[in-house]
Design an enzyme around this catalytic site. Structure first.
Site, mmCIF file in Angstrom:
data_model
loop_
_atom_site.group_PDB
_atom_site.id
_atom_site.type_symbol
_atom_site.label_atom_id
_atom_site.label_comp_id
_atom_site.label_asym_id
_atom_site.label_seq_id
_atom_site.Cartn_x
_atom_site.Cartn_y
_atom_site.Cartn_z
ATOM 1 N N SER A 45 -5.412 10.770 -15.698
ATOM 2 C CA SER A 45 -6.790 10.733 -15.197
ATOM 3 C C SER A 45 -6.925 11.680 -14.001
ATOM 4 O O SER A 45 -7.962 12.350 -13.852
ATOM 5 C CB SER A 45 -7.190 9.311 -14.808
ATOM 6 O OG SER A 45 -6.259 8.766 -13.904
ATOM 7 N N ASP A 99 0.760 17.927 -17.147
ATOM 8 C CA ASP A 99 -0.526 17.250 -17.316
ATOM 9 C C ASP A 99 -1.680 18.247 -17.262
ATOM 10 O O ASP A 99 -2.556 18.274 -18.134
ATOM 11 C CB ASP A 99 -0.729 16.199 -16.211
ATOM 12 C CG ASP A 99 0.378 15.166 -16.209
ATOM 13 O OD1 ASP A 99 1.158 15.128 -17.181
ATOM 14 O OD2 ASP A 99 0.464 14.398 -15.235
ATOM 15 N N GLU A 146 -2.709 18.722 -6.602
ATOM 16 C CA GLU A 146 -2.000 17.428 -6.713
ATOM 17 C C GLU A 146 -0.841 17.380 -5.698
ATOM 18 O O GLU A 146 -0.641 16.374 -5.025
ATOM 19 C CB GLU A 146 -1.482 17.284 -8.149
ATOM 20 C CG GLU A 146 -0.737 16.016 -8.421
ATOM 21 C CD GLU A 146 -1.604 14.888 -8.980
ATOM 22 O OE1 GLU A 146 -2.652 15.167 -9.600
ATOM 23 O OE2 GLU A 146 -1.226 13.726 -8.781
HETATM 24 C C1 GLA Z 1 3.573 12.648 -14.518
HETATM 25 C C2 GLA Z 1 3.596 14.044 -13.913
HETATM 26 C C3 GLA Z 1 4.043 15.079 -14.938
HETATM 27 C C4 GLA Z 1 5.345 14.658 -15.620
HETATM 28 C C5 GLA Z 1 5.275 13.216 -16.102
HETATM 29 C C6 GLA Z 1 6.591 12.697 -16.607
HETATM 30 O O1 GLA Z 1 2.601 12.566 -15.512
HETATM 31 O O2 GLA Z 1 2.336 14.401 -13.409
HETATM 32 O O3 GLA Z 1 4.161 16.334 -14.322
HETATM 33 O O4 GLA Z 1 6.429 14.864 -14.760
HETATM 34 O O5 GLA Z 1 4.837 12.334 -15.084
HETATM 35 O O6 GLA Z 1 6.978 13.389 -17.757
#
Ligand code: GLA
Length: 412
Positions: free
Chosen positions: A152, A197, A185
């Protein structure tokens, strides 16, 4: 100004959530809310959407320069936004009670209200690129569960980045926006996340998963032939306290593993090492915990490659097995699952028609993803929901994932 009644926007339930995409009626409702908050005078706001993502396999490999295999889903974040030609940025969300007003000419700083940091972190990135920011009114609406491992936050960052690029004529490519969102982030949310992500949210494609090499950002959109199966997401609904600090702790543990291994190999990331090399040399990591962390990352990388070739051969059952092994390694080697995720996975694997089930995202709570035969979905929800409630006392939510497209403009 108070945000008007919003409860009827929220579509989650502990039943199967409906396939959601904003229709004309919903978008008009959002426009009415926008006008109630900011006034109807001024430019017509533009509607953008960024999806969330579900990671099929390749967990905690991205910040190690490894492979990942996520896809964008139909749930995500909508953003209505317009320039207000003043020098104030005004932020509100249908999902959150807080709103804020910030002057554009000040340097942006971390905000006490957590969700403000996602859009403000992105404004800050535009500032740093020298793209002049003007006053804007923004209204967000998410139909994705927050803080549940479905990205999200990346979805808020990417919808903001895409919209700013559009409204400010930034001329940036999506991959540049992806990197800016990741930085936002790091710098504003304080999570040292990898790039998976934001990349999946930016580059997702309907019915495809994004096979990404995080060491050089080469990627391929690979078709996901589900033939009579669905990806069912199940939310533990476990509050994820301390997840960010535990995540950053895993990042540091992997760096330590690299420091030990680099006595023997010239590597800078765990993703540089193949499993056979690691297997022979693993005793050069004296700490047993750190050795297990490395074992997960390096073996998970191989599982991503094996998964991509299984799907290319239409071998869903092999892919399901790899999902199971991935979860077990995240539980035993990486220790990011926990009682609730493990219970969901155990219950899921008891149901006929389930080819594989694993946690997805960072872990420490959040969601699982299961590959389920379509005709078994009602039994899956019934049995997993009941077993999970009996064991944990919590109620799970179920979502059937449709693999959707990445960030986009929805309406002018
Ligand atoms: C979160 C992080 C990603 C990745 C996952 C685990 O979603 O934002 O960058 O490291 O955890 O795979």
């Amino acid at each position: 100004m108070e945000i008007p009644e919003i409860a009827n926007f929220i579509v989650y339930s502990n039943q199967l959530s409906r396939r959601h995409f904003m229709n004309k009626q919903d978008s008009e409702k959002l426009r009415t809310t926008f006008n109630d908050i900011y006034g109807a005078d001024g430019d017509q706001p533009v509607l953008f959407f960024a999806p969330g993502r579900v990671n099929l396999i390749g967990e905690h490999t991205d910040y190690n320069g490894g492979f990942v295999f996520p896809c964008a889903i139909q749930y995500g974040t909508y953003l209505l936004v317009r320039k207000n030609y003043g020098n104030l940025i005004r932020l509100a969300s249908v999902n959150e009670p807080e709103k804020t007003v910030l002057p554009v000419e000040n340097p942006f700083s971390k905000q006490p209200v957590r969700w403000f940091n996602y859009p403000i972190g992105v404004f800050d990135q535009f500032n740093k690129k020298g793209i002049g920011i003007t006053g804007m009114d923004l209204l967000f609406y998410g139909d994705i569960p927050a803080n549940a491992g479905l990205s999200s936050s990346a979805s808020i960052e990417m919808v903001t980045a895409f919209a700013l690029n559009h409204l400010l004529n930034g001329g940036l490519e999506i991959q540049a926006l992806v990197k800016m969102a990741q930085k936002a982030e790091h710098e504003f949310a304080g999570v040292q996340c990898g790039i998976m992500d934001q990349f999946a949210v930016g580059m997702g494609k309907a019915n495809h998963a994004v096979f990404l090499n995080c060491s050089n950002l080469e990627f391929k959109q690979v078709p996901v032939p589900l033939s009579g199966h669905k990806l069912v997401i199940t939310n533990t609904n476990k509050p994820r306290s301390l997840a960010d600090s535990k995540y950053n702790e895993r990042v540091a543990e992997c760096q330590l593993a690299v420091a030990f291994l680099s006595d023997k190999f010239s590597i800078t990331k765990l993703g540089d090492l193949g499993f056979p090399q690691f297997f022979k040399a693993q005793d050069c990591i004296p700490d047993e915990v750190i050795r297990r962390r490395a074992r997960h990352v390096i073996s998970e990388n191989q599982r991503v490659l094996a998964s991509v070739s299984s799907l290319m051969k239409n071998d869903l059952s092999q892919f399901g097995t790899l999902m199971n092994v991935s979860h077990d390694s995240l539980r035993d080697n990486y220790e990011v699952t926990g009682f609730e995720l493990d219970t969901l996975v155990e219950e899921a694997r008891k149901v006929r028609g389930v080819l594989g089930s694993r946690m997805t995202g960072a872990g420490f709570g959040g969601c699982t993803v299961s590959l389920v035969k379509e005709s078994s979905i009602p039994a899956f929800m019934e049995k997993v929901g009941t077993g999970y409630k009996a064991t944990t006392g919590l109620t799970a939510d179920f979502y059937i994932a449709e693999i959707g497209d990445g960030v986009r403009k929805v309406e002018s």
